[in-house]
Each structure stands twice: as structure tokens, then as C-alpha cells.
Design a protein around this motif. Sequence first.
Motif, short mmCIF file in Angstrom:
data_model
loop_
_atom_site.label_atom_id
_atom_site.label_comp_id
_atom_site.label_asym_id
_atom_site.label_seq_id
_atom_site.Cartn_x
_atom_site.Cartn_y
_atom_site.Cartn_z
N VAL A 116 7.10 -32.85 24.43
CA VAL A 116 7.38 -33.78 25.53
C VAL A 116 6.68 -35.09 25.16
N LEU A 117 7.46 -36.16 25.07
CA LEU A 117 6.95 -37.44 24.60
C LEU A 117 7.19 -38.50 25.67
N THR A 118 6.22 -39.39 25.85
CA THR A 118 6.38 -40.49 26.79
C THR A 118 5.52 -41.66 26.33
N ALA A 119 5.96 -42.87 26.64
CA ALA A 119 5.22 -44.06 26.21
C ALA A 119 5.30 -45.16 27.25
N THR A 120 4.15 -45.68 27.61
CA THR A 120 4.02 -46.86 28.47
C THR A 120 4.84 -46.71 29.74
N ALA A 121 4.72 -45.55 30.38
CA ALA A 121 5.53 -45.27 31.55
C ALA A 121 4.75 -44.62 32.69
N LEU A 122 3.85 -43.71 32.38
CA LEU A 122 3.24 -42.91 33.43
C LEU A 122 2.13 -43.62 34.18
N HIS A 123 1.74 -44.83 33.72
CA HIS A 123 0.70 -45.57 34.45
C HIS A 123 1.21 -46.08 35.80
N TRP A 124 2.48 -45.91 36.07
CA TRP A 124 3.01 -46.27 37.39
C TRP A 124 2.70 -45.20 38.43
N LEU A 125 2.28 -44.03 38.02
CA LEU A 125 2.00 -42.94 38.96
C LEU A 125 0.54 -42.97 39.40
#
Length: 252
Positions: A116-125
Motif C-alpha cells: 500500500v503506497l501513498t504520497a503527500t496525501a494523508l496529512h489532510w486527515l
Amino acid sequence: MTPYIVDSSAWQESWDRQQEAYLPDREHRFAAMLDAVDATVDGRPPRVLDLAGGTGTISLRALARFPTAEVTLVDLDPALLAIARASLADRATIVTADLSTPNWRSSLPHRDYDAVLTATALHWLPADRLSRLYGEINDVLRPGGIFVNADHMPDDTLPELTKRLAARAHSQRAARYAAGAALSWSQWWERAGADPVLGPLVVQRQAIYPTGHSPEWTPPVSWHLTALGTAGFTEVGTLWRGGVDAAVTAVR
């Protein structure tokens, strides 16, 4: 049905240039992510979940690296997903889901992803939701699978240097904007809003995010490592660092 975007490659390029103004070493973090995937699957085609995948940045690079990979992209933004669909065509499964609730998992085609990969996205949570999301991510990985989150993650042991690095990055970004070398975040969305296909989707996006993606927050790497450990991962650590950004990794 979402209207087809003929010039998806141009929008991808425009998105990349806009993002690179914030993240000059953006490709380095993607390479580190995919190196970790390669080490995890040991030569077989990986099953990858691109979480909060937006325009398909990670999915496209994963498929370039692993042409026979099985890729799922999850996001909620209708405008970015339209670009992703046009760019990826039938090479990935695209899922519209809201990561702010645990129900996002019910739309996934699998529960045994290699990565599972994610980048520069979850800081909105917010913090409590991100902590719970880490546990939910653990739930959709196979044993031995990995999660990688690359984002703004300062090193809390270097507070003064981190401030100077952030100021330097801000100055360089301002210079690029002044020279017209890249669009800012708001300028990019203005262009998207003026596009005949993307424009109506930008209006839909504004209804979904009436105040933006707030709250935006940037806890240090140590916070993420603690949260990942609490979520039940067997190994947690820092895979990559560049300035005030980092990629944390966790193994189920």
C-alpha cells in the motif's frame, strides 16, 4: 459516466510540474517506494494499492516499473480521478472511496495487497483518524506486505535545521513561481476549473471539500512510527528522507 479527457498526458505533466515545485526530490521518493516493493515481492508481479492516488502518479510509475502489476487506485476527488482514468485506461482498477471513514475498504477488490503506497496525501486527515487508518491499512495487506507513506514529516531531533530547510524550500518555490517555471496549487486548480471537461468536476470537488482538505498538519516521523507500531505492524522505520519530508515504512 465521467467525460473522457483527451489530453490526459498534458494534465499529468502539468500536475507533476506543480507538485515538483513543492517536492523537488519527488521522483526520488517514488523510486525508494518501488525499490521496497521490488524487495518485498522478490521478482513476481506485485499487487499494489495506490492510496489517495489522485491523478495516478504512483500507479503510473508502478506500472512502468512492473508492467504486469495488479494496481488498485483509491481516491475521492472527481477531477483528479478523471485524469487518472484517462491516463491509466484499463491498466488499473479505480475505486472512489472516502478515507475519512473505515468503509473505504469495502470497495476494494482485494484484501491481500503486497504493498500500500501513498504520497503527500494523508496529512489532510486529523490525528485520530490517521491513527485508525493505519490499522485499516494493516488489515488489507498480506502477511509480509508493506505500507509506505511519503509526506511532510520533519525530524523532531533537528528543529532549527528543519526551520531553515523549510524556509529555503519556500524561497526556491517562490522564485519558480515568479519566473513562471511552475503553477502554484491554486493556479493549477484555476486552470482545471476553466477546462470544459474538468471544470464541472472541480465544482463537484468543491462540494466534497468546501473548506479544502483541512486540517493540514505535519507531525514528525516519530509520531508516524509510534502510530504504525500501535496499529500492529511488525516492523516500522524510515525508508527515505529528503529535507523536511520522509517516507515511513511498515511491514505486516
